[in-house]
Design a protein around this motif. Structure first.
Motif, PDB file in Angstrom:
ATOM      1  N   ASP A 197      84.556  11.729  46.605  1.00 16.40           N
ATOM      2  CA  ASP A 197      84.994  12.662  45.381  1.00 16.40           C
ATOM      3  C   ASP A 197      86.764  13.219  44.606  1.00 16.40           C
ATOM      4  OD1 ASP A 197      82.406  13.911  45.160  1.00 16.40           O
ATOM      5  OD2 ASP A 197      82.507  15.587  46.299  1.00 16.40           O
ATOM      6  N   HIS A 198      87.249  12.792  46.377  1.00 15.27           N
ATOM      7  CA  HIS A 198      88.386  13.209  45.834  1.00 15.27           C
ATOM      8  C   HIS A 198      89.253  11.768  45.367  1.00 15.27           C
ATOM      9  CE1 HIS A 198      89.483  16.762  48.965  1.00 15.27           C
ATOM     10  NE2 HIS A 198      89.951  16.799  48.215  1.00 15.27           N
ATOM     11  N   ILE A 199      88.889  10.400  45.796  1.00 20.30           N
ATOM     12  CA  ILE A 199      88.975   9.665  44.805  1.00 20.30           C
ATOM     13  C   ILE A 199      88.454   9.329  43.692  1.00 20.30           C
ATOM     14  CG2 ILE A 199      88.725   6.721  44.987  1.00 20.30           C
ATOM     15  CD1 ILE A 199      88.106   7.119  47.483  1.00 20.30           C
ATOM     16  N   PHE A 200      87.647  10.497  42.870  1.00 21.89           N
ATOM     17  CA  PHE A 200      87.056   9.930  41.571  1.00 21.89           C
ATOM     18  C   PHE A 200      87.991  10.939  41.208  1.00 21.89           C
ATOM     19  CE2 PHE A 200      83.591   7.674  43.014  1.00 21.89           C
ATOM     20  CZ  PHE A 200      83.200   6.396  41.911  1.00 21.89           C
ATOM     21  N   PHE A 201      88.234  12.181  41.482  1.00 20.29           N
ATOM     22  CA  PHE A 201      89.129  13.065  41.061  1.00 20.29           C
ATOM     23  C   PHE A 201      90.367  12.553  40.433  1.00 20.29           C
ATOM     24  CE2 PHE A 201      92.100  16.826  40.887  1.00 20.29           C
ATOM     25  CZ  PHE A 201      91.719  17.324  39.594  1.00 20.29           C
ATOM     26  N   PHE A 202      90.979  12.202  41.594  1.00 25.61           N
ATOM     27  CA  PHE A 202      92.133  11.571  41.840  1.00 25.61           C
ATOM     28  C   PHE A 202      92.430  10.627  39.724  1.00 25.61           C
ATOM     29  CE2 PHE A 202      92.851  13.452  45.353  1.00 25.61           C
ATOM     30  CZ  PHE A 202      94.325  14.633  44.960  1.00 25.61           C
TER      31      PHE A 202
END
Lengths: 169, 101
Positions: free
Chosen positions: A2-7
């Motif tokens: 999720d963090h990769i997509f968000f960033f």
């Protein structure tokens, strides 16, 4: 994950929103806004708002931005060579607002922790939930929205008409 | 692990401030309207993030209404720009100082 997509989405949204303001040519500004709309739609998908992601692409990227580009081409505007003369004041105001927001966020970190997101509920899909809320709880605002669109349509036609007093031959 | 809510708030705050600065420093009315779109999108990101974290679909319904108002704003705003361009043959806000004279 999720963090990769968000960033990724956040970085592209931040960069393109800066480009919208910084680029001198209005066509380039509009095109970077288009890229931003697509990435905002991607952010909506990661937030389980699939219907809004589709609406974002169809309405914002498909209708609103095309209208902007159409007007830019219609008026054949050259790129501006300088910014507004109130640039120093605006820069100062922007920096002040930015530090204020950062300070507020730093202070809120020490306060109550944000509620953790629960697991997505297995149930009716996103579109069904929105439709149910829109046509039951928010039925009156929905009707008012249609009135707003009607007023905007009439206003746009009257404003953009060549000469309202000129008799039609 | 889910992304914290504060990340979305920081992102939308940044986009909103970019829009505010854009409204203040640009001279082209079309780019000023584009900056207003930036601000509307920042609030939409906030609405959707809160709607996800509180499991309340009302936030997404409000984004729907914000979108309607944005469409109306664009239609009327661009019509005003066309009328202005016809009257003054310029869309730079420095040239529109009729009330100052």
């Amino acid at each position: 994950m999720d963090h990769i997509f968000f960033f990724y989405f956040a970085a592209v949204i931040a960069a393109t929103s800066l480009l919208v303001v910084a680029l001198r040519n209005p066509v380039y500004s509009a095109l970077s806004l288009l890229i931003m709309f697509f990435h905002v739609a991607g952010l909506y998908v990661t937030l389980h708002a699939e219907f809004l992601a589709a609406v974002q692409i169809v309405v914002y990227a498909g209708a609103i931005l095309v209208l902007y580009l159409f007007v830019v081409m219609l008026l054949s505007i050259k790129s501006e060579e300088r910014y507004h003369s109130q640039l120093p004041v605006a820069g100062l105001l922007g920096v002040m607002l930015c530090t204020e927001v950062i300070l507020l966020f730093i202070q809120s970190r020490t306060g109550a922790a944000a509620p953790a997101a629960a697991d997505p509920i297995a149930g009716p899909g996103n579109t069904e939930m929105i439709g149910e809320a829109l046509y039951s709880t928010y039925l009156f605002p929905f009707e008012v929205a249609s009135l707003i669109l009607l007023v905007a349509m009439i206003g746009a036609i009257i404003l953009a008409k060549k000469d309202i007093n000129e008799p039609v031959q | 692990m889910a992304v914290p809510l504060s990340y979305y708030l920081i992102l939308s705050g940044f986009v909103f401030l970019t829009g505010v600065v854009g409204v203040l420093i640009r001279r082209n009315i079309i780019v000023i309207l584009l900056s207003v779109e930036l601000m509307l999108n920042a609030t939409n990101i906030n609405f959707v993030a809160f709607s996800e974290y509180f499991h309340n679909v009302a936030g997404q319904v409000f984004v729907f209404f914000a979108l309607t108002v944005a469409a109306a704003e664009v239609a009327v705003g661009l019509a005003i720009i066309i009328a202005l361009h016809r009257a003054h043959s310029s869309i730079y806000i420095d040239d529109l100082n009729l009330l100052k004279r």
